[in-house]
Scaffold this motif. Sequence first.
Motif, PDB file in Angstrom:
ATOM      1  N   ALA A  27      57.729  -0.626  74.752  1.00 34.40           N
ATOM      2  CA  ALA A  27      57.572   0.112  73.727  1.00 34.40           C
ATOM      3  C   ALA A  27      56.045  -1.000  73.293  1.00 34.40           C
ATOM      4  CB  ALA A  27      57.677   0.705  72.753  1.00 34.40           C
ATOM      5  N   THR A  28      56.830  -2.483  72.594  1.00 32.22           N
ATOM      6  CA  THR A  28      55.110  -3.120  72.575  1.00 32.22           C
ATOM      7  C   THR A  28      55.475  -4.471  73.296  1.00 32.22           C
ATOM      8  OG1 THR A  28      55.568  -2.451  70.285  1.00 32.22           O
ATOM      9  CG2 THR A  28      54.728  -4.582  70.361  1.00 32.22           C
ATOM     10  N   PRO A  29      54.361  -4.348  74.269  1.00 25.68           N
ATOM     11  CA  PRO A  29      54.410  -6.066  74.734  1.00 25.68           C
ATOM     12  C   PRO A  29      54.605  -7.098  74.396  1.00 25.68           C
ATOM     13  CG  PRO A  29      53.179  -4.777  75.738  1.00 25.68           C
ATOM     14  CD  PRO A  29      53.396  -4.032  74.223  1.00 25.68           C
ATOM     15  N   PHE A  30      55.337  -8.102  74.707  1.00 20.72           N
ATOM     16  CA  PHE A  30      54.929  -9.365  74.255  1.00 20.72           C
ATOM     17  C   PHE A  30      53.579 -10.098  73.587  1.00 20.72           C
ATOM     18  CE2 PHE A  30      60.093  -9.322  75.883  1.00 20.72           C
ATOM     19  CZ  PHE A  30      60.061  -8.531  75.196  1.00 20.72           C
ATOM     20  N   ASP A  31      53.289 -10.919  72.749  1.00 24.31           N
ATOM     21  CA  ASP A  31      52.275 -11.524  72.392  1.00 24.31           C
ATOM     22  C   ASP A  31      52.669 -12.774  72.995  1.00 24.31           C
ATOM     23  OD1 ASP A  31      50.837  -9.343  71.147  1.00 24.31           O
ATOM     24  OD2 ASP A  31      52.760  -9.784  69.289  1.00 24.31           O
ATOM     25  N   SER A  52      50.443 -17.592  80.507  1.00 24.85           N
ATOM     26  CA  SER A  52      49.419 -18.160  78.931  1.00 24.85           C
ATOM     27  C   SER A  52      50.062 -18.132  77.863  1.00 24.85           C
ATOM     28  CB  SER A  52      47.999 -18.052  78.887  1.00 24.85           C
ATOM     29  OG  SER A  52      48.088 -16.462  78.015  1.00 24.85           O
ATOM     30  N   ARG A  53      51.322 -16.847  77.452  1.00 24.82           N
ATOM     31  CA  ARG A  53      52.308 -16.866  76.461  1.00 24.82           C
ATOM     32  C   ARG A  53      53.155 -17.633  76.619  1.00 24.82           C
ATOM     33  NH1 ARG A  53      53.435 -10.549  77.284  1.00 24.82           N
ATOM     34  NH2 ARG A  53      53.874 -11.561  79.576  1.00 24.82           N
ATOM     35  N   VAL A  54      53.644 -17.880  77.698  1.00 22.94           N
ATOM     36  CA  VAL A  54      55.023 -18.693  77.778  1.00 22.94           C
ATOM     37  C   VAL A  54      54.803 -20.088  77.646  1.00 22.94           C
ATOM     38  CG1 VAL A  54      56.974 -19.545  79.664  1.00 22.94           C
ATOM     39  CG2 VAL A  54      55.606 -17.017  79.318  1.00 22.94           C
ATOM     40  N   THR A  55      55.746 -20.779  76.434  1.00 24.81           N
ATOM     41  CA  THR A  55      56.349 -21.958  75.841  1.00 24.81           C
ATOM     42  C   THR A  55      57.853 -22.003  76.035  1.00 24.81           C
ATOM     43  OG1 THR A  55      55.037 -21.251  73.621  1.00 24.81           O
ATOM     44  CG2 THR A  55      56.436 -23.655  73.846  1.00 24.81           C
ATOM     45  N   LEU A  56      57.626 -23.728  76.868  1.00 24.62           N
ATOM     46  CA  LEU A  56      59.180 -24.079  77.670  1.00 24.62           C
ATOM     47  C   LEU A  56      59.445 -24.893  75.660  1.00 24.62           C
ATOM     48  CD1 LEU A  56      58.225 -24.783  81.518  1.00 24.62           C
ATOM     49  CD2 LEU A  56      59.912 -22.448  80.038  1.00 24.62           C
ATOM     50  N   PHE A  57      60.519 -25.142  75.715  1.00 22.25           N
ATOM     51  CA  PHE A  57      61.501 -25.742  75.278  1.00 22.25           C
ATOM     52  C   PHE A  57      62.578 -26.284  75.006  1.00 22.25           C
ATOM     53  CE2 PHE A  57      63.804 -26.917  71.255  1.00 22.25           C
ATOM     54  CZ  PHE A  57      62.858 -27.996  70.640  1.00 22.25           C
ATOM     55  N   GLU A  58      62.931 -27.882  75.714  1.00 26.44           N
ATOM     56  CA  GLU A  58      64.140 -27.732  76.048  1.00 26.44           C
ATOM     57  C   GLU A  58      64.899 -28.374  74.632  1.00 26.44           C
ATOM     58  OE1 GLU A  58      66.228 -31.841  78.289  1.00 26.44           O
ATOM     59  OE2 GLU A  58      63.937 -31.710  77.337  1.00 26.44           O
ATOM     60  N   TYR A  65      60.608 -20.684  65.649  1.00 29.89           N
ATOM     61  CA  TYR A  65      60.523 -19.337  65.383  1.00 29.89           C
ATOM     62  C   TYR A  65      60.767 -18.859  63.804  1.00 29.89           C
ATOM     63  CZ  TYR A  65      65.690 -19.129  64.768  1.00 29.89           C
ATOM     64  OH  TYR A  65      67.209 -19.449  64.820  1.00 29.89           O
ATOM     65  N   ILE A  66      61.309 -19.762  62.473  1.00 28.51           N
ATOM     66  CA  ILE A  66      61.627 -19.926  61.328  1.00 28.51           C
ATOM     67  C   ILE A  66      60.744 -19.031  60.512  1.00 28.51           C
ATOM     68  CG2 ILE A  66      61.358 -22.289  60.408  1.00 28.51           C
ATOM     69  CD1 ILE A  66      64.223 -19.187  60.109  1.00 28.51           C
ATOM     70  N   ASN A  67      59.288 -19.230  60.997  1.00 26.41           N
ATOM     71  CA  ASN A  67      58.115 -18.887  59.843  1.00 26.41           C
ATOM     72  C   ASN A  67      57.546 -17.939  60.734  1.00 26.41           C
ATOM     73  OD1 ASN A  67      58.354 -21.252  58.480  1.00 26.41           O
ATOM     74  ND2 ASN A  67      57.558 -23.047  59.702  1.00 26.41           N
ATOM     75  N   HIS A  68      57.863 -17.224  61.489  1.00 29.50           N
ATOM     76  CA  HIS A  68      57.132 -16.111  61.898  1.00 29.50           C
ATOM     77  C   HIS A  68      56.872 -14.895  61.297  1.00 29.50           C
ATOM     78  CE1 HIS A  68      55.778 -13.333  65.247  1.00 29.50           C
ATOM     79  NE2 HIS A  68      56.835 -12.711  64.809  1.00 29.50           N
ATOM     80  N   ASP A  69      55.949 -14.211  61.351  1.00 31.04           N
ATOM     81  CA  ASP A  69      56.332 -13.410  60.298  1.00 31.04           C
ATOM     82  C   ASP A  69      56.217 -12.194  60.761  1.00 31.04           C
ATOM     83  OD1 ASP A  69      54.008 -12.903  60.809  1.00 31.04           O
ATOM     84  OD2 ASP A  69      52.287 -13.326  59.504  1.00 31.04           O
ATOM     85  N   GLY A  70      56.463 -11.794  62.099  1.00 30.33           N
ATOM     86  CA  GLY A  70      56.891 -10.664  62.917  1.00 30.33           C
ATOM     87  C   GLY A  70      55.294  -9.611  62.892  1.00 30.33           C
ATOM     88  N   SER A  71      54.437 -10.163  62.555  1.00 29.30           N
ATOM     89  CA  SER A  71      52.953  -9.842  62.724  1.00 29.30           C
ATOM     90  C   SER A  71      52.650  -9.190  64.260  1.00 29.30           C
ATOM     91  CB  SER A  71      51.961 -10.055  61.819  1.00 29.30           C
ATOM     92  OG  SER A  71      51.962 -11.663  62.572  1.00 29.30           O
ATOM     93  N   THR A  72      53.640 -10.805  65.219  1.00 30.90           N
ATOM     94  CA  THR A  72      53.627 -10.214  66.638  1.00 30.90           C
ATOM     95  C   THR A  72      54.832 -10.131  66.754  1.00 30.90           C
ATOM     96  OG1 THR A  72      53.290 -12.563  66.740  1.00 30.90           O
ATOM     97  CG2 THR A  72      50.998 -11.593  66.635  1.00 30.90           C
ATOM     98  N   HIS A  73      54.961  -9.789  68.373  1.00 30.02           N
ATOM     99  CA  HIS A  73      56.216  -9.367  68.627  1.00 30.02           C
ATOM    100  C   HIS A  73      56.476 -10.858  69.322  1.00 30.02           C
ATOM    101  CE1 HIS A  73      58.943  -6.483  72.082  1.00 30.02           C
ATOM    102  NE2 HIS A  73      59.515  -7.464  70.563  1.00 30.02           N
ATOM    103  N   ILE A  74      57.694 -11.566  69.754  1.00 32.95           N
ATOM    104  CA  ILE A  74      57.983 -12.696  70.367  1.00 32.95           C
ATOM    105  C   ILE A  74      59.099 -12.514  71.128  1.00 32.95           C
ATOM    106  CG2 ILE A  74      58.802 -15.081  69.949  1.00 32.95           C
ATOM    107  CD1 ILE A  74      57.430 -15.305  67.789  1.00 32.95           C
ATOM    108  N   ALA A  75      59.477 -13.013  72.536  1.00 36.28           N
ATOM    109  CA  ALA A  75      60.456 -12.598  73.126  1.00 36.28           C
ATOM    110  C   ALA A  75      61.155 -14.364  72.997  1.00 36.28           C
ATOM    111  CB  ALA A  75      59.721 -12.947  74.799  1.00 36.28           C
ATOM    112  N   LEU A  76      62.150 -14.301  72.966  1.00 35.12           N
ATOM    113  CA  LEU A  76      63.284 -16.146  72.807  1.00 35.12           C
ATOM    114  C   LEU A  76      63.793 -15.593  73.824  1.00 35.12           C
ATOM    115  CD1 LEU A  76      63.124 -18.996  71.223  1.00 35.12           C
ATOM    116  CD2 LEU A  76      65.081 -17.233  69.705  1.00 35.12           C
ATOM    117  N   ILE A  77      63.816 -16.777  74.601  1.00 34.17           N
ATOM    118  CA  ILE A  77      65.023 -17.273  75.948  1.00 34.17           C
ATOM    119  C   ILE A  77      65.533 -18.012  75.304  1.00 34.17           C
ATOM    120  CG2 ILE A  77      65.816 -16.815  78.366  1.00 34.17           C
ATOM    121  CD1 ILE A  77      62.168 -15.688  76.767  1.00 34.17           C
TER     122      ILE A  77
END
Length: 131
Positions: A27-31, A52-58, A65-77
């Motif tokens: 319903a809400t695409p990922f930002d 361009s929305r993708v960030t890779l992290f080893e 994500y700890i400081n994310h305020d919920g104003s945008t939709h995040i996908a965490l894989i």
Amino acid sequence: MSLKKTFFSGKTEFVLKLLRNDAFMFATPFDRIIICYTVLQKKLTDFAEQDSRVTLFEGFDESLYINHDGSTHIALIIDDCMNLDIYRELSKLWTTISRHRSISCFHLTQNAYFRGSSSAQRYNRDILINR
């Protein structure tokens, strides 16, 4: 016609396909899309170059994500990070943080009941029951 023989279950491929089509699947695409990995694969780098929305992290770190305020939709894989001792953080993320801060979590693992440590057994049971 020859079939390419593969020995993988396709979890990463499935999730990448899902993310490529997030506008139709959610319903809400990922930002923003954050992919935590232990082994960098070409398909991950290709996906990051295409989107361009993708960030890779080893590895895995709460700072993603700890400081994310919920104003945008995040996908965490979290892709095959079961050898890391992250189960306490994952349990907190999935049972509390994700629903209040608009974070959709995808945990890709070979075995949900990993026997590497007692904390893995305890927290995986909690995660599977609560989510």
